[in-house]
Each structure stands twice: as structure tokens, then as C-alpha cells.
Enzyme design. Structure first.
Site, mmCIF file in Angstrom:
data_model
loop_
_atom_site.group_PDB
_atom_site.id
_atom_site.type_symbol
_atom_site.label_atom_id
_atom_site.label_comp_id
_atom_site.label_asym_id
_atom_site.label_seq_id
_atom_site.Cartn_x
_atom_site.Cartn_y
_atom_site.Cartn_z
ATOM 1 N N THR A 114 134.494 -3.590 -15.372
ATOM 2 C CA THR A 114 136.015 -3.918 -15.506
ATOM 3 C C THR A 114 136.280 -5.221 -14.622
ATOM 4 O O THR A 114 135.470 -5.598 -13.739
ATOM 5 C CB THR A 114 136.952 -2.887 -14.938
ATOM 6 N N TYR A 138 139.622 2.146 -7.738
ATOM 7 C CA TYR A 138 138.599 2.338 -8.970
ATOM 8 C C TYR A 138 137.821 1.160 -8.884
ATOM 9 O O TYR A 138 136.694 1.219 -9.626
ATOM 10 C CB TYR A 138 139.874 2.099 -9.935
#
Ligand code: UDP
Length: 324
Positions: A114, A138
Site C-alpha cells: 500500500t 496499518y
């Protein structure tokens, strides 16, 4: 090529499975269905199992030549309040999967990373050499997994691509798979929920950013453009190298631009109100996708309009129809 699509009953994984099949590969889906949906795996062999179940993985890994790993928790906000869940699944679970792979004959691995690994980069567009300094748990878990891949690649001959996604959006043109999150937090499906009356209104998270219209700018990429890059990534691994690649369009759109595109494409007004900034949101994130374009001979070809129209088609199919 037989490919194990781990997390293939989720949003991006299910699109990868469909794209693999269309390109002549043989995907097998492996998913624990904790956030995935069996309906998204329809038409595929589905092995229900956890990424920490090394015995189950060992048997299915005998039947494939490559692994694509999409099985992760991916809510930034939740990762802040419950980091244990994120480190447990994305790091502990991810490394358990990696060990099962090392213990098998499979040496090709594609990882769903990501742009959150970059945090709040000072320079745009974002290249892969931008320092990786995630600003939430995250992003930290995804970066930890990237580090494991890099070390294992160097030490054990595992070949990998870490694909760093920007904002995945849209749905498969067939209408068979699309985004199904619960709760839904992403901009486009949240706007649709507001149109359908499933939430009172869409909240716009801040209008005082240093961007042209004051709302955040993101690089929205169609999920099938992402999926196609993954298939090309398998071929790239044949050349023996490993790397990380950004997957984005190189274009940014503001929250207001996305909302006005939604209103234009759907012909419906999005009920909306202005709210405060959401913690942890950088003003602008736009990819420099040139490495993927060069190495994969790939380009994101679908427009924001196509993202919205495929997502709308999918979302309207999910709304329960009133009885006749
Ligand atoms: N956003 C918004 N309202 C929402 C959801 C998202 O204003 O209900 C904004 C958010 O602040 C960000 C952009 O839309 O600037 C994309 O957010 P999303 O959650 O879809 O993806 P993220 O960038 O967090 O991965």
C-alpha cells in the site's frame, strides 16, 4: 499457471482471480472468510483456511507455482484502536504464510502492499524510493511484511513483487464481483450508501487542505487495472528479479471532484455534509507509476468515470429490491 490467491474472497483478491482466469491462468482461492465473502469466490475452487494453518497451506501449495497474498486487515482507523489485530494478522499471519511458502517448492510471491507505507511524503508524485515512514499501524504492518520479503528474497531465493496500491476503486465490468466491506468506509461506496439512503449523508472529511478546492486529493485506480498488473507481475518474476512497484494512475482527484463525477454518472445527488479532517489523512497522495509501466509494460487505462460507473453498477445490484 496454477496460482494460489490468498484472500481471494475479498475485494481486490476476487478481481485478481477473475483476471487470472481470463488470462488463462488457474487460480485457487484460499480464504478464511473472516472479512471475505464466499459469493465473491463463486466459480472458483475455494479452500477455506487461515494463513496460520501451515498444514492446510502445505497441501494446497503443492498444487501451485505462485502465490498472491491479499489476506490482510485494511482499515486505517481500526488499526489505530486495535493494533494487536493488525500485527497479529498482517505480520504474524503474513510471516506464517511466507514460511509455508518457503517450506514448499513455490518461489514466486506477489504481495498486496500500500502507499500507506510512505506515510506523509514531502514530495509528489511518490516514487518507490520515497522513504517509507508509515504514520499508522496499518502502514507499519505492511512495511514489516515488505521487510520480511526483502530479507527472505536475499537469503532464500524467494522472488517477489510488492505492489503498493494507491486508492483501489471500481468493480469488475461483468458485474459479478465488486467492493463489499462491512462497515464501508471508502469514499465512492460510502457516497452510494448515502444515495441509497443506507446512511443519512456522506461526510466530507475536511475542506481546509492546501489543495485546489480544499479537499484531499487521491490517485484512484480501477481495481481491474490493479488486477492486470498482478498478472503481469507473474511474468516479471520469470526474469528472476524482485522489486516494489507503485500502482496508480499518476493523476489526482479531489474528494469534491469524485463526488461531482458520481453525481454526473449516476444522475443522483449525493446527500453530503462537511465534517472535520479525518486523523491521519495526508492532503495529497499521487503515484509516480513509471516503474510499473516500464517493467511490466502496463498502464492504468480506466478513467475515474469508468471507476464510478462500474462501482455504481455493482452497488445497485447489491441493494435489496422491494417485493413486487
Ligand atoms: N473521504 C471522505 N468521506 C468519507 C470517506 C472518505 O471525505 O466518508 C475522503 C478521505 O478523507 C480521503 C478520500 O476520501 O481523502 C479517500 O478515502 P478512502 O477512505 O476512500 O481511502 P484512503 O485514502 O483512506 O485509502
Amino acid at each position: 499457471m496454477p496460482v494460489l490467491v490468498v484472500g481471494g474472497a475479498g475485494y481486490i483478491g476476487s478481481h485478481a482471480a477473475h483476471t487470472l482466469k481470463r488470462k488463462g491462468h488457474e487460480p485457487i482461492i484460499y480464504d478464511n472468510l473472516s472479512t471475505g465473502h464466499a459469493a465473491l469466490a463463486e466459480g472458483f475452487e475455494l479452500v477455506v483456511g487461515d494463513i496460520t494453518d501451515s498444514a492446510k497451506l502445505a497441501s494446497v501449495l503443492q498444487r501451485v507455482d505462485a502465490v498472491m497474498h491479499f489476506a490482510a486487515h485494511a482499515y486505517v482507523g481500526e488499526s489505530v484502536v486495535d493494533p494487536r489485530k493488525y500485527f497479529h494478522n498482517n505480520v504474524l499471519g503474513g510471516v506464517a504464510l511466507l514460511h509455508a511458502v518457503l517450506d514448499s517448492k513455490v518461489r514466486k510471491f506477489i504481495f498486496s502492499s500500500t502507499c500507506a507505507v510512505y506515510g506523509m511524503p514531502a514530495k509528489l508524485p511518490i516514487t518507490e524510493d520515497t522513504p517509507r515512514m508509515p504514520v499508522n499501524p496499518y502502514g507499519a504492518t505492511k512495511l514489516a511484511f515488505e521487510h520480511a520479503l526483502e530479507a527472505y528474497g536475499a537469503a532464500y531465493g524467494l522472488r517477489y513483487v510488492s505492489f503498493r496500491y494507491f486508492n483501489a476503486a471500481g468493480a469488475d465490468e461483468s458485474g459479478k464481483v465488486g467492493e463489499m466491506h462491512s462497515p464501508e468506509t471508502h469514499l465512492i461506496p460510502s457516497a452510494f450508501e448515502a444515495i441509497h439512503g443506507e446512511r443519512p449523508a456522506l461526510e466530507i472529511f475536511g475542506e481546509d487542505y492546501p489543495t485546489p478546492d480544499g479537499t484531499c486529493v487521491r490517485d484512484y485506480i480501477h481495481v481491474n487495472d490493479l488486477a492486470e498488473a498482478h498478472v503481469l507481475g507473474l511474468e516479471y518474476l520469470d526474469c528472476g528479479s524482485s522489486t516494489a512497484m507503485n500502482l496508480g494512475t499518476g493523476r489526482g482527484n479531489s474528494v469534491r471532484e469524485v463526488i461531482s463525477t458520481i453525481e454526473r454518472i449516476t444522475g443522483r445527488e449525493v446527500p453530503k455534509h462537511m465534517g472535520p479532517r479525518r486523523a491521519g489523512d495526508p492532503a495529497e497522495l499521487v503515484a509516480d507509476p513509471s516503474r510499473a509501466e516500464k517493467l511490466l509494460k502496463w498502464k492504468a487505462t480506466r478513467s475515474l468515470e469508468q471507476i464510478v460507473s462500474t462501482a455504481w453498477d455493482w452497488a445497485t445490484r447489491q441493494v435489496p429490491q422491494p417485493p413486487h
